[in-house]
Design an enzyme around this catalytic site. Structure first.
Site, short mmCIF file in Angstrom:
data_model
loop_
_atom_site.label_atom_id
_atom_site.label_comp_id
_atom_site.label_asym_id
_atom_site.label_seq_id
_atom_site.Cartn_x
_atom_site.Cartn_y
_atom_site.Cartn_z
CE LYS A 127 39.91 3.05 3.12
NZ LYS A 127 39.39 2.96 1.72
CE1 TYR B 222 43.83 0.80 -0.70
CE2 TYR B 222 44.64 2.97 -0.09
CZ TYR B 222 43.78 1.91 0.11
OH TYR B 222 42.87 1.95 1.14
CG ASN C 162 35.75 2.88 1.89
OD1 ASN C 162 36.80 3.35 2.30
ND2 ASN C 162 35.70 1.77 1.17
CG HIS D 49 42.35 -1.30 3.48
ND1 HIS D 49 42.07 -1.64 2.18
CD2 HIS D 49 43.32 -2.16 3.91
CE1 HIS D 49 42.85 -2.66 1.83
NE2 HIS D 49 43.62 -2.99 2.85
CD GLU E 18 46.44 -5.03 2.34
OE1 GLU E 18 45.94 -4.89 1.22
OE2 GLU E 18 45.74 -5.05 3.39
P1 CMP Z 1 39.84 -0.19 0.13
O1 CMP Z 1 39.37 -1.42 0.83
O2 CMP Z 1 40.72 0.73 0.92
O3 CMP Z 1 40.62 -0.62 -1.20
C1 CMP Z 1 40.69 0.23 -2.33
C2 CMP Z 1 39.82 1.44 -2.20
O4 CMP Z 1 39.54 2.11 -3.41
C3 CMP Z 1 38.45 1.03 -1.69
O5 CMP Z 1 38.56 0.65 -0.33
C4 CMP Z 1 37.65 2.30 -1.98
O6 CMP Z 1 37.74 3.24 -0.92
C5 CMP Z 1 38.37 2.89 -3.21
N1 CMP Z 1 37.53 2.86 -4.41
C6 CMP Z 1 37.09 3.93 -5.09
N2 CMP Z 1 36.36 3.55 -6.15
C7 CMP Z 1 36.34 2.20 -6.15
C8 CMP Z 1 35.74 1.22 -6.98
N3 CMP Z 1 35.02 1.55 -8.08
N4 CMP Z 1 35.92 -0.09 -6.68
C9 CMP Z 1 36.66 -0.46 -5.61
N5 CMP Z 1 37.25 0.44 -4.78
C10 CMP Z 1 37.09 1.74 -5.04
#
Ligand code: CMP
Length: 140
Positions: free
Chosen positions: A10, A50, A113, A116, A127
Site C-alpha cells: 500500500k 474494494y 496497514n 493487502h 483479485e
Molecule cells: P485490506 O486487507 O486491504 O482490506 C480492507 C481494508 O480496509 C483493510 O485491509 C484495512 O486497511 C481497511 N479497514 C479500515 N477499517 C477497517 C475495519 N474496521 N475492519 C477491516 N478493515 C478495515
C-alpha cells in the site's frame, strides 16, 4: 496445494521505501512473485477492487488512502500461498499484529496497514484477474 494470492504493497509502505524488504519476506517464505506492476490507482479502480466493502463505514477513508500514492501490486504463488501471505502480513490492525509480521514492523494504522492480501481462494482468483490479464502472469 499450490495456490496463488493477490498482494498489494500500500501507499504507506511504498513511501517508506520497503518494497524490497517486503519482497524478501515473500521469497524467504517460499512465495514466488509471478506477476507485478506499480500503479497509481484511480478512485474508480480502488472502489472496484474494494467493492465488497462498499457499505462499510470505513470505505471512503480506505479508498482515499489507497489512491493517496503509488501501490505495488503482485500475484504470489506457492504452497498454501493464501494463508502463508496472511501469516506474513499479521492482523489487519497493526496494533494487534504479531511481532515480526509485516504489519507489526511497517504499518501505522488500520488503513495505513502496509499490505493487502486475498482472504480466500475465490477472492484470490477475482483479485488477481482484476489487476492482471492472464497473459501477464508468469508461473514458470
Ligand atoms: P485490506 O486487507 O486491504 O482490506 C480492507 C481494508 O480496509 C483493510 O485491509 C484495512 O486497511 C481497511 N479497514 C479500515 N477499517 C477497517 C475495519 N474496521 N475492519 C477491516 N478493515 C478495515
Amino acid at each position: 496445494a499450490i495456490e496463488r494470492t493477490l498482494s498489494i504493497i500500500k501507499p504507506d509502505a511504498v513511501a517508506k521505501n520497503v518494497i524490497g524488504q517486503i519482497y524478501t519476506r515473500f521469497e524467504n517464505a517460499g512465495l514466488k512473485v509471478i506477476a507485478a506492476r506499480m500503479a497509481q490507482l484511480s478512485r474508480t479502480e480502488a472502489e472496484g477492487f474494494y467493492a465488497v466493502h462498499r457499505e462499510r463505514p470505513f470505505f471512503k477513508d480506505l479508498v482515499d488512502f489507497m489512491i493517496s500514492g503509488p501501490v505495488m501490486i503482485q500475484a504470489l504463488e506457492g504452497e498454501g500461498a493464501i494463508a502463508k501471505n496472511r501469516e506474513l502480513m499479521g492482523a489487519t490492525d497493526p496494533k494487534k499484529a504479531d511481532k515480526g509480521t509485516i504489519r507489526a514492523d511497517f504499518a501505522d494504522s488500520i488503513d495505513a496497514n502496509a499490505v493487502h492480501g486475498s482472504d480466500a481462494e475465490e477472492t484470490a482468483k477475482v483479485e488477481i484477474s482484476y489487476f492482471f490479464p492472464a497473459l501477464n502472469v508468469y508461473s514458470r
